[in-house]
Every structure is written in structure tokens, then in C-alpha cells.
Design an enzyme around this catalytic site. Structure first.
Site, PDB file in Angstrom:
ATOM      1  N   SER A 125       0.805  -1.048  -0.068  1.00 47.03           N
ATOM      2  CA  SER A 125       0.052   0.063  -0.037  1.00 47.03           C
ATOM      3  C   SER A 125       0.770   1.307   0.129  1.00 47.03           C
ATOM      4  CB  SER A 125      -0.841   0.132   0.964  1.00 47.03           C
ATOM      5  OG  SER A 125      -1.509   1.209   1.476  1.00 47.03           O
ATOM      6  N   TYR A 150      -2.310  -1.538  10.903  1.00 38.40           N
ATOM      7  CA  TYR A 150      -2.472  -2.025   9.454  1.00 38.40           C
ATOM      8  C   TYR A 150      -1.534  -1.674   8.723  1.00 38.40           C
ATOM      9  CZ  TYR A 150      -3.832  -1.791   4.596  1.00 38.40           C
ATOM     10  OH  TYR A 150      -3.908  -2.118   3.199  1.00 38.40           O
ATOM     11  N   LYS A 154       1.936  -4.080   6.584  1.00 39.80           N
ATOM     12  CA  LYS A 154       2.347  -3.766   5.203  1.00 39.80           C
ATOM     13  C   LYS A 154       3.783  -3.530   5.256  1.00 39.80           C
ATOM     14  CE  LYS A 154      -1.566  -4.795   3.336  1.00 39.80           C
ATOM     15  NZ  LYS A 154      -1.679  -6.013   2.814  1.00 39.80           N
TER      16      LYS A 154
HETATM   17  P1  NAD Z   1     -11.032  -7.512   1.118  1.00 43.99           P
HETATM   18  O1  NAD Z   1     -11.026  -7.574   2.759  1.00 43.99           O
HETATM   19  O2  NAD Z   1     -12.139  -7.268   0.392  1.00 43.99           O
HETATM   20  O3  NAD Z   1     -10.269  -8.686   0.823  1.00 43.99           O
HETATM   21  C1  NAD Z   1      -9.173  -9.515   1.769  1.00 43.99           C
HETATM   22  C2  NAD Z   1      -9.811 -10.955   1.640  1.00 43.99           C
HETATM   23  O4  NAD Z   1      -8.797 -11.835   2.746  1.00 43.99           O
HETATM   24  C3  NAD Z   1     -11.124 -11.126   2.365  1.00 43.99           C
HETATM   25  O5  NAD Z   1     -11.934 -11.943   1.409  1.00 43.99           O
HETATM   26  C4  NAD Z   1     -11.014 -11.691   3.729  1.00 43.99           C
HETATM   27  O6  NAD Z   1     -12.213 -12.675   3.849  1.00 43.99           O
HETATM   28  C5  NAD Z   1      -9.528 -12.628   3.194  1.00 43.99           C
HETATM   29  N1  NAD Z   1      -8.797 -12.905   4.485  1.00 43.99           N
HETATM   30  C6  NAD Z   1      -8.341 -12.184   5.520  1.00 43.99           C
HETATM   31  N2  NAD Z   1      -7.738 -12.800   6.464  1.00 43.99           N
HETATM   32  C7  NAD Z   1      -7.429 -14.080   6.067  1.00 43.99           C
HETATM   33  C8  NAD Z   1      -6.794 -15.344   6.410  1.00 43.99           C
HETATM   34  N3  NAD Z   1      -6.330 -15.170   7.604  1.00 43.99           N
HETATM   35  N4  NAD Z   1      -6.905 -16.360   5.578  1.00 43.99           N
HETATM   36  C9  NAD Z   1      -7.762 -16.321   4.705  1.00 43.99           C
HETATM   37  N5  NAD Z   1      -8.384 -15.172   3.984  1.00 43.99           N
HETATM   38  C10 NAD Z   1      -8.144 -14.170   4.505  1.00 43.99           C
HETATM   39  O7  NAD Z   1      -9.816  -6.334   0.879  1.00 43.99           O
HETATM   40  P2  NAD Z   1      -9.406  -5.636  -0.457  1.00 43.99           P
HETATM   41  O8  NAD Z   1      -9.672  -4.488  -0.464  1.00 43.99           O
HETATM   42  O9  NAD Z   1      -9.536  -6.743  -1.797  1.00 43.99           O
HETATM   43  O10 NAD Z   1      -7.785  -5.920  -0.090  1.00 43.99           O
HETATM   44  C11 NAD Z   1      -6.941  -6.859  -0.681  1.00 43.99           C
HETATM   45  C12 NAD Z   1      -5.519  -6.632  -0.214  1.00 43.99           C
HETATM   46  O11 NAD Z   1      -4.863  -5.450  -0.691  1.00 43.99           O
HETATM   47  C13 NAD Z   1      -5.451  -6.591   1.383  1.00 43.99           C
HETATM   48  O12 NAD Z   1      -4.259  -7.265   1.853  1.00 43.99           O
HETATM   49  C14 NAD Z   1      -5.296  -5.095   1.558  1.00 43.99           C
HETATM   50  O13 NAD Z   1      -4.519  -4.829   2.810  1.00 43.99           O
HETATM   51  C15 NAD Z   1      -4.566  -4.729   0.248  1.00 43.99           C
HETATM   52  N6  NAD Z   1      -5.057  -3.234   0.186  1.00 43.99           N
HETATM   53  C16 NAD Z   1      -6.204  -2.739  -0.165  1.00 43.99           C
HETATM   54  C17 NAD Z   1      -6.556  -1.530  -0.403  1.00 43.99           C
HETATM   55  C18 NAD Z   1      -7.825  -1.179  -0.466  1.00 43.99           C
HETATM   56  O14 NAD Z   1      -7.901   0.245  -0.583  1.00 43.99           O
HETATM   57  N7  NAD Z   1      -8.596  -1.800  -0.550  1.00 43.99           N
HETATM   58  C19 NAD Z   1      -5.307  -0.399  -0.477  1.00 43.99           C
HETATM   59  C20 NAD Z   1      -3.965  -1.001  -0.377  1.00 43.99           C
HETATM   60  C21 NAD Z   1      -3.731  -2.505  -0.147  1.00 43.99           C
HETATM   61  C1  UD1 Z   2      -6.768   4.956   3.706  1.00 50.72           C
HETATM   62  C2  UD1 Z   2      -5.792   4.555   5.033  1.00 50.72           C
HETATM   63  C3  UD1 Z   2      -4.845   3.810   4.205  1.00 50.72           C
HETATM   64  C4  UD1 Z   2      -5.464   2.761   3.384  1.00 50.72           C
HETATM   65  C5  UD1 Z   2      -6.463   3.172   2.376  1.00 50.72           C
HETATM   66  C6  UD1 Z   2      -7.098   2.230   1.698  1.00 50.72           C
HETATM   67  C7  UD1 Z   2      -5.978   6.103   6.667  1.00 50.72           C
HETATM   68  C8  UD1 Z   2      -5.436   7.129   7.458  1.00 50.72           C
HETATM   69  N1  UD1 Z   2      -5.432   5.644   5.523  1.00 50.72           N
HETATM   70  O1  UD1 Z   2      -6.165   5.917   2.919  1.00 50.72           O
HETATM   71  O2  UD1 Z   2      -3.663   3.348   4.981  1.00 50.72           O
HETATM   72  O3  UD1 Z   2      -4.396   1.970   2.632  1.00 50.72           O
HETATM   73  O4  UD1 Z   2      -7.402   3.921   3.052  1.00 50.72           O
HETATM   74  O5  UD1 Z   2      -7.924   1.251   2.320  1.00 50.72           O
HETATM   75  O6  UD1 Z   2      -7.173   5.547   7.192  1.00 50.72           O
HETATM   76  N2  UD1 Z   2     -12.439  11.203   3.618  1.00 50.72           N
HETATM   77  C9  UD1 Z   2     -13.521  12.015   3.925  1.00 50.72           C
HETATM   78  N3  UD1 Z   2     -14.448  11.577   4.237  1.00 50.72           N
HETATM   79  C10 UD1 Z   2     -14.742  10.275   4.549  1.00 50.72           C
HETATM   80  C11 UD1 Z   2     -13.778   9.397   4.135  1.00 50.72           C
HETATM   81  C12 UD1 Z   2     -12.663   9.874   3.585  1.00 50.72           C
HETATM   82  O7  UD1 Z   2     -13.285  13.314   3.789  1.00 50.72           O
HETATM   83  O8  UD1 Z   2     -15.858   9.770   5.057  1.00 50.72           O
HETATM   84  C13 UD1 Z   2     -11.197  11.942   2.960  1.00 50.72           C
HETATM   85  C14 UD1 Z   2      -9.838  11.554   3.662  1.00 50.72           C
HETATM   86  O9  UD1 Z   2      -9.718  12.497   4.466  1.00 50.72           O
HETATM   87  C15 UD1 Z   2      -8.902  11.559   2.566  1.00 50.72           C
HETATM   88  C16 UD1 Z   2      -9.509  10.831   1.288  1.00 50.72           C
HETATM   89  O10 UD1 Z   2     -10.943  11.255   1.567  1.00 50.72           O
HETATM   90  O11 UD1 Z   2      -8.412  12.783   2.302  1.00 50.72           O
HETATM   91  C17 UD1 Z   2      -9.301   9.478   1.283  1.00 50.72           C
HETATM   92  O12 UD1 Z   2      -9.937   8.844   2.245  1.00 50.72           O
HETATM   93  P1  UD1 Z   2      -9.685   7.284   2.257  1.00 50.72           P
HETATM   94  O13 UD1 Z   2     -10.839   6.833   1.109  1.00 50.72           O
HETATM   95  O14 UD1 Z   2     -10.015   6.774   3.670  1.00 50.72           O
HETATM   96  O15 UD1 Z   2      -8.419   6.851   1.837  1.00 50.72           O
HETATM   97  P2  UD1 Z   2      -6.869   7.041   2.811  1.00 50.72           P
HETATM   98  O16 UD1 Z   2      -7.011   8.040   3.733  1.00 50.72           O
HETATM   99  O17 UD1 Z   2      -6.105   7.645   1.406  1.00 50.72           O
END
Ligand code: NAD
Ligand code: UD1
Length: 339
Positions: A125, A150, A154
Site C-alpha cells: 500500500s 495495519y 504492510k
Molecule cells: P478485502 O477485505 O475485500 O479482501 C481480503 C480478503 O482476505 C477477504 O476476502 C478476507 O476474507 C480474506 N482474509 C483475511 N484474512 C484471511 C486469512 N487469515 N485467511 C484467509 N483469508 C483471509 O480487501 P481488499 O480491498 O480486496 O484488499 C486486498 C489486499 O489489498 C489486502 O491485503 C489489503 O490490505 C490490500 N490493500 C487494499 C487497499 C484498498 O484500499 N482496498 C489498499 C492497499 C492495499
Molecule cells: C486509507 C488508509 C490507508 C489505506 C487506504 C485504503 C488512513 C489514514 N489511511 O487511505 O492506510 O491503505 O485507506 O484502504 O485511514 N475522507 C473524507 N470523508 C470520509 C472518508 C474519507 O473526507 O468519510 C477523505 C480523507 O480525509 C482523505 C480522502 O477522503 O483525504 C481519502 O480517504 P480514504 O478513502 O479513507 O483513503 P486514505 O485515507 O487515502
């Protein structure tokens, strides 16, 4: 290639399965369904017109279960999505987050190694950059201080995999640092399905638009950005999915360690997103300016040139398509996969 997809029933995993199959790969999903619904896998199968996606309901911390999966299949690589990802919850439950994300990955890596599968793509991330030292963020930018457990998992897991690859160069490790994934598959059949009150901006906006929440709270309008609200690099989840297919090339050519930023390279403010959403979808999104959210930074967007140069990957979708597809998913599935 035959790919083990951990966490494949989740938001990004389900979209990635579609692109993997479209590119001619096959997959086996291991997911404990803690944060997902098996209906997502049914819908993926429907979209790509296969009978089913091979699926094992198991926790990656369960060594025996993983051993069985590896005994039954010969994998070329693993795409490792499984993990807990809610920032606020990780502050309240640090032990659960460290235990799940760290231990899960330790067990997975160990079982992979035992079975001679030493190729992994890991979901990292932009959070590892902390408050970034340079904008746009290149992969050379030093890692920063993560304000929550979290983010720490990562950052630490990146280090674990880098050390592993250094000790045993047979490993190919691709660290993908995602920026802010939003949007949904254009079919409207799969998308993000958050539990409870969404933490992230786009799912909150879509729930306001559909009437499940009264208004959006905009966290701060006094940042040093053009309109004072936070600026992020939003990326369409389908583009993010294709980045994983492109990243398999780094494994194919045995690149050792490879790190890529996966974003569009464009920064949009909270109000840019709200205004675009309203314009594209013709719906109202009432909002109110509130205090800054603890731990937030002003600006975060990347320079995606390295992924373009080395993987030939570039994001195709813009903010309008992201807003359109997020809404298309929400309005067709007002209660996520439950409806
Ligand atoms: P998500 O929660 O939709 O998907 C994660 C999946 O992993 C889920 O289906 C959950 O049931 C499964 N899981 C969790 N722990 C487990 C375990 N111990 N064993 C087996 N399965 C398990 O999340 P996502 O948004 O699809 O994210 C996928 C990956 O990308 C994650 O590692 C997340 O941290 C990373 N990531 C997501 C974002 C985002 O904004 N969505 C941003 C940066 C990184
Ligand atoms: C967040 C996480 C980051 C994670 C990412 C994806 C934090 C500090 N960071 O990033 O670790 O990898 O999500 O899951 O939580 N905002 C509003 N109102 C809301 C929600 C968000 O104004 O209800 C604003 C936030 O202040 C930010 C932007 O929208 O400026 C994006 O927020 P968000 O979607 O939560 O993502 P990040 O904060 O970038």
C-alpha cells in the site's frame, strides 16, 4: 500460469480473478470469508463464463489446510491478498491485526517454500510511504512512519519478503504498492462490500447517494491543497486487477525483487471526487466540512512510470469511469451481495 490467490473472494481479489482468466491463467482461491461472500466467486464465474472458480474455504494461518491445497495443485505463483485492512479497527485491535497479517503470511511463505513455489505478488500500500518525502511518489521515495498497525503490517511484511528474497535468490517477490482503489467491474455484478460504516471515501459517498447515510463528512478543508481537502491517487479496481496480470511478467523473467507503485499519477481532492460523482451520475451527495481525521496526510499521488516502463502497464480508466462504476455497483446491489 496456475495461481494461488489468497483472499480471492475480496474486493480486489475478485476483480483480479477476471483479468487472470481473461489473460489465459487459471486460479485456486483460498479465503476464510472473514470479510467476503462466496457469492462474489459465483458472479466472477458468471462473468468469465466458467462453471466455477476453484475455491477452498480456509484460513492461511491453518498450515495443514494450506499443505493440502499445495499437495493437490502445482502452483506457478501466488497472489497474496489475504489480510485485514480496516485502519481504524487495526488501532483498536492491534494484536488481531498483527497476528492475522503477519502470521498468515509467515505460514503461507513457509508452505510455499516447502513446495518449491517461490514466486509471490504481494498487496502492499501507499501507506508504507507515510507522509511522503516527495510528490509525485516514486519507488525511490524512502518509506515513512505508518500511523497505524495495519500500515505497519504492510511495511514489515515488505521487509520480510525482501529479506527472504535476499537470502534465497530463487524467490521472485513483487511488491505492488496500491494507491486508492475505487470503482467496480463495469458489469455492476461485483464490487466493494464494506461491513458497517465505511471508512473510505468512495463507499461512503455511494451510501450517501443511495440514502443509507445522511451526508458525507469531509475531513478538513484547510490542507495545503488547491481546494483545502485531501488529495489522493484514485485508481479503478479493474486497472489495479490488470496490474497483477502485468506483474506476472516480472516473475516470468525472474526479476528477483521488484517494487511498483500502482496508481494513475493524478491527484484528486475529496471535493473533486464528490463533484465528479454528482455530475456523472446525476445524484445528490450532501456533505459537511468537519475536522481533519487523525493520521491523514494532505497529498498522496504517485509517479507510475516504473510500472509503465518495466511491465507495460498503465491505468486506462479516469475518475469519471471510477465514479460511474462505483455507483452502478451500489445502485444494483444496495445491500452488497446480500440483495
Ligand atoms: P478485502 O477485505 O475485500 O479482501 C481480503 C480478503 O482476505 C477477504 O476476502 C478476507 O476474507 C480474506 N482474509 C483475511 N484474512 C484471511 C486469512 N487469515 N485467511 C484467509 N483469508 C483471509 O480487501 P481488499 O480491498 O480486496 O484488499 C486486498 C489486499 O489489498 C489486502 O491485503 C489489503 O490490505 C490490500 N490493500 C487494499 C487497499 C484498498 O484500499 N482496498 C489498499 C492497499 C492495499
Ligand atoms: C486509507 C488508509 C490507508 C489505506 C487506504 C485504503 C488512513 C489514514 N489511511 O487511505 O492506510 O491503505 O485507506 O484502504 O485511514 N475522507 C473524507 N470523508 C470520509 C472518508 C474519507 O473526507 O468519510 C477523505 C480523507 O480525509 C482523505 C480522502 O477522503 O483525504 C481519502 O480517504 P480514504 O478513502 O479513507 O483513503 P486514505 O485515507 O487515502
Amino acid at each position: 500460469m496456475k495461481i494461488l490467490v489468497t483472499g480471492g473472494a475480496g474486493f480486489i481479489g475478485s476483480h483480479t480473478l477476471i483479468e487472470l482468466y481473461r489473460a489465459g491463467h487459471s486460479a485456486v482461491v483460498v479465503d476464510n470469508l472473514y470479510n467476503s461472500d462466496p457469492e462474489a466467486l459465483k458472479r466472477v464465474a458468471e462473468i468469465i463464463r466458467v462453471d466455477e472458480i476453484p475455491f477452498v474455504k480456509a484460513d492461511i494461518r491453518d498450515r495443514e489446510a494450506l499443505e493440502e491445497v499445495f499437495a493437490a495443485h502445482r502452483f506457478d505463483a501466488c497472489i497474496h491478498f489475504a489480510g485485514l485492512k480496516a485502519v481504524g479497527e487495526s488501532v483498536a485491535k492491534p494484536l488481531e491485526y498483527y497476528e492475522n497479517n503477519m502470521n498468515g503470511t509467515f505460514v503461507l511463505l513457509d508452505v510455499m517454500r516447502k513446495h518449491g513455489c517461490k514466486n509471490i505478488i504481494f498487496s502492499s500500500s501507499a501507506t508504507v510511504y507515510g507522509d511522503p518525502a516527495i510528490i509525485p511518489i516514486t519507488e525511490e521515495c524512502p518509506k515513512g512512519h505508518c500511523t497505524n498497525p495495519y500500515g505497519q503490517t504492510k511495511s514489515m511484511l515488505e521487509q520480510v519478503m525482501m529479506d527472504l528474497q535476499k537470502a534465497d535468490p530463487e524467490w521472485n517477490v513483487v511488491l505492488l504498492r496500491y494507491f486508492n482503489p475505487i470503482g467496480a467491474h463495469p458489469s455492476g455484478r461485483i464490487g466493494e462490500n464494506p461491513n458497517g460504516i465505511p471508512n473510505n471515501l468512495m463507499p461512503y459517498i455511494t451510501q450517501v447517494a443511495i440514502g443509507r447515510r445522511e451526508k458525507l463528512n469531509v475531513f478538513g478543508n484547510d490542507y495545503p491543497t488547491p481546494d483545502g481537502t485531501g488529495v489522493r491517487d484514485y485508481i479503478h479496481v479493474v486497472d489495479l486487477a490488470t496490474a497483477h496480470v502485468a506483474a506476472l511478467q516480472a516473475i516470468d523473467r525472474k526479476q528477483g525483487l521488484a517494487i511498483y507503485n500502482i496508481g494513475t499519477g493524478h491527484g484528486y481532492s475529496v471535493l473533486d471526487v464528490v463533484k465528479t460523482f454528482v455530475k456523472v451520475n446525476g445524484v445528490e451527495v450532501p456533505y459537511e466540512i468537519k475536522e481533519r481525521r487523525a493520521g491523514d496526510i494532505a497529498t498522496c499521488y504517485c509517479d507510475p512510470a516504473k510500472a509503465a516502463k518495466e511491465l507495460g502497464w498503465k491505468a486506462q480508466y479516469g475518475l469519471e469511469e471510477m465514479c460511474r462504476d462505483s455507483w452502478n455497483w451500489q445502485k444494483n446491489n444496495p445491500n452488497g451481495y446480500q440483495s
